[in-house]
Design a protein around this motif. Sequence first.
Motif, PDB file in Angstrom:
ATOM      1  N   GLY A 344       0.799  -1.216   0.000  1.00 21.44           N
ATOM      2  CA  GLY A 344       0.000   0.000   0.000  1.00 21.44           C
ATOM      3  C   GLY A 344       0.832   1.267   0.000  1.00 21.44           C
ATOM      4  O   GLY A 344       1.703   1.448   0.847  1.00 21.44           O
ATOM      5  N   SER A 345       0.554   2.154  -0.974  1.00 15.88           N
ATOM      6  CA  SER A 345       1.305   3.404  -1.050  1.00 15.88           C
ATOM      7  C   SER A 345       0.411   4.585  -1.420  1.00 15.88           C
ATOM      8  O   SER A 345       0.866   5.718  -1.448  1.00 15.88           O
ATOM      9  N   VAL A 346      -0.855   4.310  -1.713  1.00 19.05           N
ATOM     10  CA  VAL A 346      -1.857   5.346  -1.969  1.00 19.05           C
ATOM     11  C   VAL A 346      -3.112   4.921  -1.219  1.00 19.05           C
ATOM     12  O   VAL A 346      -3.574   3.791  -1.378  1.00 19.05           O
ATOM     13  N   TYR A 347      -3.669   5.842  -0.386  1.00 16.93           N
ATOM     14  CA  TYR A 347      -4.820   5.484   0.442  1.00 16.93           C
ATOM     15  C   TYR A 347      -5.918   6.534   0.322  1.00 16.93           C
ATOM     16  O   TYR A 347      -5.645   7.741   0.332  1.00 16.93           O
ATOM     17  N   SER A 348      -7.157   6.053   0.227  1.00 19.73           N
ATOM     18  CA  SER A 348      -8.319   6.932   0.309  1.00 19.73           C
ATOM     19  C   SER A 348      -8.765   6.928   1.762  1.00 19.73           C
ATOM     20  O   SER A 348      -9.611   6.128   2.177  1.00 19.73           O
ATOM     21  N   ARG A 349      -8.203   7.835   2.534  1.00 20.15           N
ATOM     22  CA  ARG A 349      -8.366   7.815   3.995  1.00 20.15           C
ATOM     23  C   ARG A 349      -9.623   8.579   4.395  1.00 20.15           C
ATOM     24  O   ARG A 349      -9.671   9.802   4.358  1.00 20.15           O
ATOM     25  N   GLY A 350     -10.659   7.813   4.758  1.00 24.55           N
ATOM     26  CA  GLY A 350     -11.886   8.424   5.248  1.00 24.55           C
ATOM     27  C   GLY A 350     -12.708   9.133   4.195  1.00 24.55           C
ATOM     28  O   GLY A 350     -13.681   9.820   4.515  1.00 24.55           O
ATOM     29  N   GLU A 351     -12.362   8.961   2.914  1.00 26.35           N
ATOM     30  CA  GLU A 351     -13.066   9.671   1.846  1.00 26.35           C
ATOM     31  C   GLU A 351     -14.184   8.847   1.225  1.00 26.35           C
ATOM     32  O   GLU A 351     -15.072   9.393   0.556  1.00 26.35           O
ATOM     33  N   PHE A 352     -14.127   7.548   1.393  1.00 25.13           N
ATOM     34  CA  PHE A 352     -15.133   6.659   0.823  1.00 25.13           C
ATOM     35  C   PHE A 352     -16.248   6.482   1.854  1.00 25.13           C
ATOM     36  O   PHE A 352     -15.976   6.327   3.055  1.00 25.13           O
ATOM     37  N   PRO A 353     -17.513   6.490   1.460  1.00 26.68           N
ATOM     38  CA  PRO A 353     -18.010   6.519   0.072  1.00 26.68           C
ATOM     39  C   PRO A 353     -18.400   7.916  -0.424  1.00 26.68           C
ATOM     40  O   PRO A 353     -18.772   8.053  -1.587  1.00 26.68           O
ATOM     41  N   GLU A 354     -18.297   8.937   0.457  1.00 25.85           N
ATOM     42  CA  GLU A 354     -18.808  10.248   0.071  1.00 25.85           C
ATOM     43  C   GLU A 354     -18.167  10.783  -1.206  1.00 25.85           C
ATOM     44  O   GLU A 354     -18.839  11.362  -2.058  1.00 25.85           O
ATOM     45  N   ALA A 355     -16.855  10.587  -1.361  1.00 24.16           N
ATOM     46  CA  ALA A 355     -16.156  11.148  -2.514  1.00 24.16           C
ATOM     47  C   ALA A 355     -16.413  10.364  -3.797  1.00 24.16           C
ATOM     48  O   ALA A 355     -15.993  10.804  -4.879  1.00 24.16           O
ATOM     49  N   ASP A 356     -17.095   9.218  -3.684  1.00 22.93           N
ATOM     50  CA  ASP A 356     -17.237   8.328  -4.851  1.00 22.93           C
ATOM     51  C   ASP A 356     -18.686   8.029  -5.197  1.00 22.93           C
ATOM     52  O   ASP A 356     -18.961   7.081  -5.932  1.00 22.93           O
ATOM     53  N   ARG A 357     -19.627   8.810  -4.678  1.00 20.92           N
ATOM     54  CA  ARG A 357     -21.036   8.553  -4.950  1.00 20.92           C
ATOM     55  C   ARG A 357     -21.301   8.560  -6.453  1.00 20.92           C
ATOM     56  O   ARG A 357     -20.881   9.465  -7.173  1.00 20.92           O
ATOM     57  N   GLY A 358     -21.973   7.515  -6.937  1.00 18.78           N
ATOM     58  CA  GLY A 358     -22.350   7.448  -8.336  1.00 18.78           C
ATOM     59  C   GLY A 358     -21.296   6.896  -9.262  1.00 18.78           C
ATOM     60  O   GLY A 358     -21.578   6.626 -10.430  1.00 18.78           O
ATOM     61  N   ALA A 359     -20.067   6.719  -8.775  1.00 19.82           N
ATOM     62  CA  ALA A 359     -19.000   6.169  -9.614  1.00 19.82           C
ATOM     63  C   ALA A 359     -19.086   4.643  -9.607  1.00 19.82           C
ATOM     64  O   ALA A 359     -19.684   4.032  -8.716  1.00 19.82           O
ATOM     65  N   GLU A 360     -18.458   4.029 -10.609  1.00 17.13           N
ATOM     66  CA  GLU A 360     -18.418   2.563 -10.644  1.00 17.13           C
ATOM     67  C   GLU A 360     -17.339   2.035  -9.713  1.00 17.13           C
ATOM     68  O   GLU A 360     -17.563   1.093  -8.957  1.00 17.13           O
ATOM     69  N   PHE A 361     -16.167   2.651  -9.763  1.00  9.44           N
ATOM     70  CA  PHE A 361     -15.039   2.218  -8.933  1.00  9.44           C
ATOM     71  C   PHE A 361     -14.608   3.359  -8.022  1.00  9.44           C
ATOM     72  O   PHE A 361     -14.680   4.542  -8.396  1.00  9.44           O
TER      73      PHE A 361
END
Length: 959
Positions: A344-361
Amino acid sequence: MFSAQPSTTSHPTPTPTAVPPPATLTDLLLAAVEHHPDSGLRHCHGAAHLGYEDQSHPELLDRARRILTGLRARGLRPRDRIVIALDRAQDFLPTFWAAVLGGFLPCPLAVPAGDPAALTERLRHVGALLGGPLTVTNAALADRLPPAAHRQVVRLEEFDGAEPAEELHRAAPGDTAVLMLTSGSSRAPKAVMLSHAALLSSMVAKNGHQRLTAADTTLNWVSFDHVAALLECHLLPLSTGSRQVHAPAAAVLDDPLEFLRLIDRHGVTMTFSPNFLLGLVAAAAGRLTATGESLDLGRLRHVISGGEAVVVPTGEAFLRVLAPYGLAPDALWPAFGMTETCAGSVYSRGEFPEADRGAEFAGLGTPVAGLRMRVVDEAGRVLPEGEAGELQLRGPMVTTGYFNDPRATVEAFTDDGWFRSGDLGRIEDGRLTLVGRSKDSVIVNGVSYFSHDIEAVLERLDGVTPTQVAAFPTRPADSDTEQLVIAFTPDLPVGDEAGLHGVMTAVRSTVVMHWGFRPALVLPLPAEAFPKTSLGKIQRSHMRRGLESGAYEDHRRAAADLRQRMLGGHTPPEGPVERVIAEIYAELFGVDPAAISATASFFDLGGTSLDILRLRAKVAQRLGVTGLAVVTVLTASTVRALAALVTGRIRTGTGSDTGRHPYDPVVPLQTSGAKTPLFCVHPGVGEVLVFVGLATYFAGDRPFYALRARGFNDGEKPFASYPQMVDAYVDAIRARQPHGPYALAGYSYGASVAFEIAKVLESEGERVDFVGSFNLPPHIKYRMEELDFTETATHLASFLDLIDKEQAALLPATLRGLPKETQVARLIALAPAARLAELDLDEGRFAAWAEVADALTDLGRGYEPAGTVRAMSVFHAEPLRGTREDWLEHQLRRWDEHTTGPNRYLEVPGEHHTLMGARHVAAFQAILRRELDRCMAGADAARAAGGRVRTSLAGGNEK
């Protein structure tokens, strides 16, 4: 150990800066021992309720020092390579640290469950790559390897009792610390070199995001050949003094809810899960509500999800269904990392799921400190923010290259030193989102499978046009992981539907046997449907887009219609039990439940012996019937037949499968196809599981019936004489096919039985056009006279892969003279637990099986071949002993004494016990089917023209 509070042991120092940060992994372990002696590792025995054993950091160091003494006694010196083939964390981790402390280069290797041939092949390749390394494994695995491999193999148990090493190797920060293979699935992985400095830089950088402390507890269930297990779930918590819980993968994969139970029981605050497990957990969580099971997930701060893309609806469902159990709404962290970037070298820290609503991935967040990212076009020009291109990386945690592979190392880096990730992505506001891969691979359940590896195996199959095979991924909207698509151009006459269905089945079966999962779609296409570059390279990404846009829909529909016709049409399941069984079949084979017919056979659909174990578990889970016997599936393989037996168990209230079944020698392993059926007689162990993989290649071509010995069912007596056995088999065959021409064959012991059956049928005026011997001469009496119960039971254990050939040769001398039950107990004690589970074996069942095999051996002691048949087809492999040439010339060619016409002798790959195994079955079936078609050409043509003999697709009598 594992107290609620972290250790408060004081270690006075003049100033905080007087204690330098670790410069090597050795410093890291010693620091953990000094500063966190009360913390350490918890090794779970399996499911959450099965207990555990704790190992403190000082205890880990002590065992590693003792193993180091043993390794040095084997002559190892710094920079020597060590392959670690150990599947238990309590064995792997001390061995890993012994290698680090000695300055050796450890290379973790996945241990294939119950497949010594696959392990041998993997060791062969890795041995060549690493230049003849020493392999450390356990006694059970070492004893299952061929004798030739033993010179480079050491058993971990040999180091028990060694004194702890005093002197430790002092590595330089830039020295390579570990070699990690790029893929557990590829047949030719590369070994990534990770230095001490890169690993330690990565630990510091990771924790800038994760913020672990000594008060945290991590959970790992992934095997240590995966970089996330070793780095994310061991070295990282070790660097922070956190407590670590390690559980076997099977505990989680067999029941995804165990993932949650382990988190609850051990107070886990950080863990790791690929997307596919998120989906499995979300789907299974309903069982918690149904049973009222109480779990507390409130301490779980974050779940790192990597290895494959996080599907937004899957991640949202995971968080939603577990919210009532205290899981925080931002606990899921989609992440990106590679073996080459220290996990692991890139992390979505505490951003999911708000930052990704409506996206596939899900987006992957921001890089750790020190890691730089850029996106470039095909010419290597850096692209503006938001534009998609190849992702390139640079930083102290990035590998310096691949061991013993300078070409791959050069190709992996740009001229200005950036690492080519092979992924396509875009960067917006510093956040990374992947949009595809520039390297051709498929990621299934978090594991990468390289397209060219799959294609290289499949293009060797009969009926597949070489260079016209493409393996590429797709991901349906409702899937939690990528799925494999195999497209190929058939090398068959136009209109040969039976042949095409057979090739499709062979493709599907070969993927299952080599890689352990099924392709979602096997798609025959004309050559012009394969887009290629000017150099002739198939453009797999174009094919994926074409598939997902509907360009191949007509071909897809035609393939599905063909398969349905060849399986005998569709009969809707009736009643709740049939519908549940159909749903289980659909889950096992990855198809729509509506497509499963009530008359569909488990084996016609592609079921393997491995799938029987999964079927048993699902029937127990969904219908409450436990211990479904292998014979039940073998003899009642259709949805309707199996449902009838299960309904009987439910009505009687027994809740278990007693194994009481009326004896019928014929087991219909494959019932589709218009050609003359093939009847195959069991080997000397009496059972027919060995034919399951072979039979799948006959789908749509000719029915494949196996003949099973008497004595396996409760209260059933073995045959009392050889003629009694032969007569029973003749009657059973004629009940299925009243008149010839017949096709008969036998494997090993079964070849002599097939010969006798052919004689009886010919004496009754019937024609037998094919009699096949799978590697057995006519004279078996001398071999049978060598076998007493001890030899027979040991041979059976070897045949079933419970022990290896060397053990089978040595054990009889130590077992003979002991009571039979003691002999059985000792053989079972040597067997891998996974293999026993796969075969549904315990001491009682193995003892009964050994008695059947011993009874067959006793019948063979009085057998002398006499008389003749018209001709034999003799398939010869490497013999149990001696050379193939001697075996052929002085043993097998004696079949010439028992035929009136000329015989054919056909060489097949493999050894006596492996000719139908995963590695050789594709080649064997092609040779066998060609010979069958040659011998049965007249009979098959007559049947096709509407002759008097017709095969029943339902497996009933023929008229």
